[in-house]
Enzyme design. Structure first.
Site, PDB file in Angstrom:
ATOM      1  N   GLU A 153       7.541  -3.853   6.654  1.00 29.88           N
ATOM      2  CA  GLU A 153       7.592  -3.771   5.198  1.00 29.88           C
ATOM      3  C   GLU A 153       8.540  -4.948   4.707  1.00 29.88           C
ATOM      4  O   GLU A 153       8.449  -5.388   3.548  1.00 29.88           O
ATOM      5  CB  GLU A 153       8.388  -2.534   4.999  1.00 29.88           C
ATOM      6  CG  GLU A 153       7.608  -1.010   5.114  1.00 29.88           C
ATOM      7  CD  GLU A 153       8.255  -0.130   5.037  1.00 29.88           C
ATOM      8  OE1 GLU A 153       7.251   1.094   4.969  1.00 29.88           O
ATOM      9  OE2 GLU A 153       9.290   0.220   4.937  1.00 29.88           O
ATOM     10  N   HIS A 172       4.812   4.464  -0.363  1.00 30.56           N
ATOM     11  CA  HIS A 172       5.253   5.496   0.371  1.00 30.56           C
ATOM     12  C   HIS A 172       4.598   6.653   0.072  1.00 30.56           C
ATOM     13  O   HIS A 172       4.827   7.818   0.783  1.00 30.56           O
ATOM     14  CB  HIS A 172       6.816   5.526   0.319  1.00 30.56           C
ATOM     15  CG  HIS A 172       7.430   4.514   1.127  1.00 30.56           C
ATOM     16  ND1 HIS A 172       7.813   3.093   0.664  1.00 30.56           N
ATOM     17  CD2 HIS A 172       8.373   4.645   2.383  1.00 30.56           C
ATOM     18  CE1 HIS A 172       8.368   2.669   1.646  1.00 30.56           C
ATOM     19  NE2 HIS A 172       8.505   3.259   2.498  1.00 30.56           N
TER      20      HIS A 172
END
Length: 219
Positions: A138, A171
């Site tokens: 990420e 997410h």
């Protein structure tokens, strides 16, 4: 140089997308009798390979922006701010969570976090994905590739906002303010210390702290 950086940034982003798709598709082809174990192990494998692949691309392609400093020349500061970043990110997350709960009607528990905790309780080695491989991927995608490439185009604030919002949306948790606030902290850490490993350290520590904290509270 800019064209080379664009190509490397795209490769990192595509690798991230490939890992996400691979984990989903693998589940569809596994026999039902081993599906749960197979999904966990395949996720761990793909995310680990993805993290290693991004580190390789970063080194092999010399994916270094003009504002960055070499890791070896800045190790004490990177480690210090990695740990300080954990404290800052936790505080920012707390404030954002309180705003979401009290003013936006969000629930106290993050569904994404609870799902990860449930998996780790049954498969402890999944912690390697949530606390190491996942954060590395990420940070290379949202901070190095997206924030780094956007810095010269739309400025530091613009790049931080765009990358942080994308980080929050990916997410799929509905906690846009919480995740985007964390993204802003990680972007600031990256720019302050001029090295991507600072937000990686802070992100890894934060995910680990979240898991340990939830495990303690739920036992």
């Amino acid at each position: 140089m800019e064209q080379s950086h664009k190509k490397t940034a795209l490769q990192i982003i595509l690798l991230y997308i490939f890992v996400q798709l691979a984990t989903v598709l693998t589940a569809q082809f596994l026999p039902e009798s081993i599906r749960t174990d197979g999904v966990i192990w395949s996720n761990l494998l793909f995310f680990t390979l993805g993290a290693v692949g991004m580190i390789y691309l970063n080194q092999k392609k010399d994916f270094t922006f003009s504002f960055e400093k070499p890791f070896r020349s800045n190790i004490p500061e990177i480690i210090l701010w990695g740990f300080l970043g954990l404290i800052i990110a936790l505080f920012a997350q707390f404030i954002a969570t309180m705003i979401e709960i009290n003013f936006l009607g969000a629930s106290q528990d993050s569904q994404n976090t609870q799902n990860i905790i449930a998996i780790i309780k049954q498969y402890p080695y999944f912690l390697l994905l949530s606390s190491i491989a996942g954060p590395i991927m990420e940070e290379f995608v949202f901070r190095k590739a997206i924030f780094g490439m956007g810095l010269e185009k739309i400025g530091g604030i613009g790049a931080a906002v765009v990358s942080s919002l994308m980080f929050a949306v990916i997410h799929f948790d509905g906690r846009i303010l919480v995740y985007s606030t964390m993204g802003l902290v990680f972007s600031w850490l990256y720019f302050k210390t001029k090295n991507i490993w600072t937000p990686i350290i802070a992100h890894c520590l934060m995910n680990t702290a979240a898991v340990i904290g939830n495990l303690i509270l739920n036992n």
